[in-house]
Scaffold this motif. Structure first.
Motif, PDB file in Angstrom:
ATOM      1  N   MET A   1      11.783   2.365 -10.419  1.00  0.00           N
ATOM      2  CA  MET A   1      11.291   0.737  -9.706  1.00  0.00           C
ATOM      3  C   MET A   1      11.214   0.515  -8.147  1.00  0.00           C
ATOM      4  SD  MET A   1      14.467  -2.289  -8.569  1.00  0.00           S
ATOM      5  CE  MET A   1      15.338  -1.503  -6.890  1.00  0.00           C
ATOM      6  N   PHE A   2      10.906   1.547  -7.259  1.00  0.00           N
ATOM      7  CA  PHE A   2      10.220   1.658  -7.017  1.00  0.00           C
ATOM      8  C   PHE A   2       8.744   2.496  -6.797  1.00  0.00           C
ATOM      9  CE2 PHE A   2      13.235  -0.617  -4.116  1.00  0.00           C
ATOM     10  CZ  PHE A   2      14.332   0.305  -3.854  1.00  0.00           C
ATOM     11  N   ARG A   3       8.655   3.070  -7.909  1.00  0.00           N
ATOM     12  CA  ARG A   3       7.335   3.224  -8.306  1.00  0.00           C
ATOM     13  C   ARG A   3       6.444   2.255  -8.995  1.00  0.00           C
ATOM     14  NH1 ARG A   3       6.786   6.693 -12.959  1.00  0.00           N
ATOM     15  NH2 ARG A   3       8.865   6.376 -13.666  1.00  0.00           N
ATOM     16  N   GLN A   4       7.270   1.432  -9.188  1.00  0.00           N
ATOM     17  CA  GLN A   4       5.950   0.507  -9.644  1.00  0.00           C
ATOM     18  C   GLN A   4       5.405  -1.295  -8.275  1.00  0.00           C
ATOM     19  OE1 GLN A   4       5.321   0.209 -12.859  1.00  0.00           O
ATOM     20  NE2 GLN A   4       6.650   0.907 -13.216  1.00  0.00           N
ATOM     21  N   LEU A   9       2.376  -4.667  -5.404  1.00  0.00           N
ATOM     22  CA  LEU A   9       1.804  -5.130  -3.791  1.00  0.00           C
ATOM     23  C   LEU A   9       0.502  -5.469  -3.459  1.00  0.00           C
ATOM     24  CD1 LEU A   9       3.995  -3.235  -1.527  1.00  0.00           C
ATOM     25  CD2 LEU A   9       3.978  -5.815  -1.518  1.00  0.00           C
ATOM     26  N   ALA A  10      -0.376  -4.360  -4.710  1.00  0.00           N
ATOM     27  CA  ALA A  10      -1.572  -4.716  -4.074  1.00  0.00           C
ATOM     28  C   ALA A  10      -1.830  -5.644  -5.252  1.00  0.00           C
ATOM     29  CB  ALA A  10      -2.692  -3.155  -5.383  1.00  0.00           C
ATOM     30  N   ARG A  11      -1.553  -6.001  -6.479  1.00  0.00           N
ATOM     31  CA  ARG A  11      -1.438  -6.631  -7.186  1.00  0.00           C
ATOM     32  C   ARG A  11      -1.601  -8.537  -6.036  1.00  0.00           C
ATOM     33  NH1 ARG A  11       1.710  -9.674 -11.751  1.00  0.00           N
ATOM     34  NH2 ARG A  11       2.652  -7.205 -11.396  1.00  0.00           N
ATOM     35  N   ALA A  12      -0.929  -8.458  -6.027  1.00  0.00           N
ATOM     36  CA  ALA A  12      -0.664  -9.721  -4.380  1.00  0.00           C
ATOM     37  C   ALA A  12      -1.147 -10.077  -3.270  1.00  0.00           C
ATOM     38  CB  ALA A  12       1.157  -9.416  -3.837  1.00  0.00           C
TER      39      ALA A  12
END
Lengths: 200, 74
Positions: A1-4, A9-12
């Motif tokens: 889950m944290f791999r995503q 975050l980068a997309r946000a």
């Protein structure tokens, strides 16, 4: 889950970067360039009409370093008290307490409560009692204060203030409906602010 | 999406009593005007004068207007 997480975050953050903050905007444009170009394509011989944007004074760019003085515009509905006056500091009676505004203050919108507005320029301090209003502090050290009524402190009559305070304190204890209570409370607040303005 | 909290903002007491900001601000201004010293007080009270006429419309025609005025009718 944290791999995503880094990808999400980068997309946000990349979406947020599309809009700049109001603290570092360049000067506002004085004409709508896309309108002028579209006009020229269709009617090249006649000049494009002026749009309201070209009659307005453009918003100045945020200066890169903090300016030395704060520019204050203090307006009332019937008169302009201070127009683009360069001062060192203003203390405004915001609902969250007395707020001191220096050049380079963060952009803020503050609602004002009845209280004293003091303008500090060198060694001179000019005080006004403001009934209520708003203060807009922009990132480029320009402060716009708008109020409905603002009077220099020496125009306030202490006897009328005491009488008003006594009247409204009494009305507050005898008020029955919510609206009456609110009006009596407003009366008490304004008169106590006037009182402390006279004595403080 | 992020509407978990409905209306959790603390409202000022006058808004909770059903008053709008403009009403609140005008009440504050008139209270301050009433506490001024003499020559300033009479000037300020001239600023408070209001004159407007409101007509409701029914069937495409204006009904009798209600006039609120502080100036005497000419």
């Amino acid at each position: 889950m944290f791999r995503q997480a880094p990808r999400l975050l980068a997309r946000a953050t990349s979406i947020m970067r599309a809009r700049s903050f109001s603290t570092d905007l360049p000067a506002a444009p004085t004409s709508d360039s896309s309108f002028v170009e579209a006009w020229k394509k269709v009617i090249p011989n006649i000049d494009a009409p002026k749009t309201p944007l070209s009659f307005m004074q453009p918003r100045p760019p945020t200066p890169p370093s903090i300016p030395g003085k704060l520019t204050v515009n203090f307006v009332l509905p019937y008169q302009s008290e201070l127009a683009a006056k360069e001062v060192d500091m203003v203390i405004i009676p915001a609902t969250t307490g007395q707020m001191g505004v220096l050049p380079g203050h963060v952009a803020t919108i503050a609602e004002l409560k009845p209280g004293i507005l003091s303008v500090h320029e060198g060694n001179d301090v000019t005080k006004y009692f403001v009934s209520s209003g708003f203060a807009f502090i922009h990132a480029n050290s320009i402060a716009d204060v708008v109020a409905v009524e603002a009077v220099p402190i020496d125009r306030i009559d202490p006897a009328l203030v005491q009488k008003g305070l006594a009247d409204f304190t009494q009305k507050l204890s005898t008020a029955s409906t919510d609206l009456e209570k609110a009006e009596a409370q407003i009366g008490v607040d304004v008169h106590s602010a006037l009182n402390s303005a006279l004595t403080g | 999406m992020a509407s978990a909290a409905g209306s959790s903002a603390a409202v000022p007491f006058w808004r909770a009593a059903g008053m709008t900001y403009i009403t609140y601000s005008n009440i504050c201004a008139s209270l301050v005007r009433n506490c001024l010293k003499e020559p300033y007080k009479t000037e300020a009270l001239t600023r408070e004068k209001v004159h407007f006429a409101v007509s409701k419309w029914a069937d495409g025609k204006p009904q009798k207007p209600t006039i609120r005025s502080d100036t005497p009718e000419e």
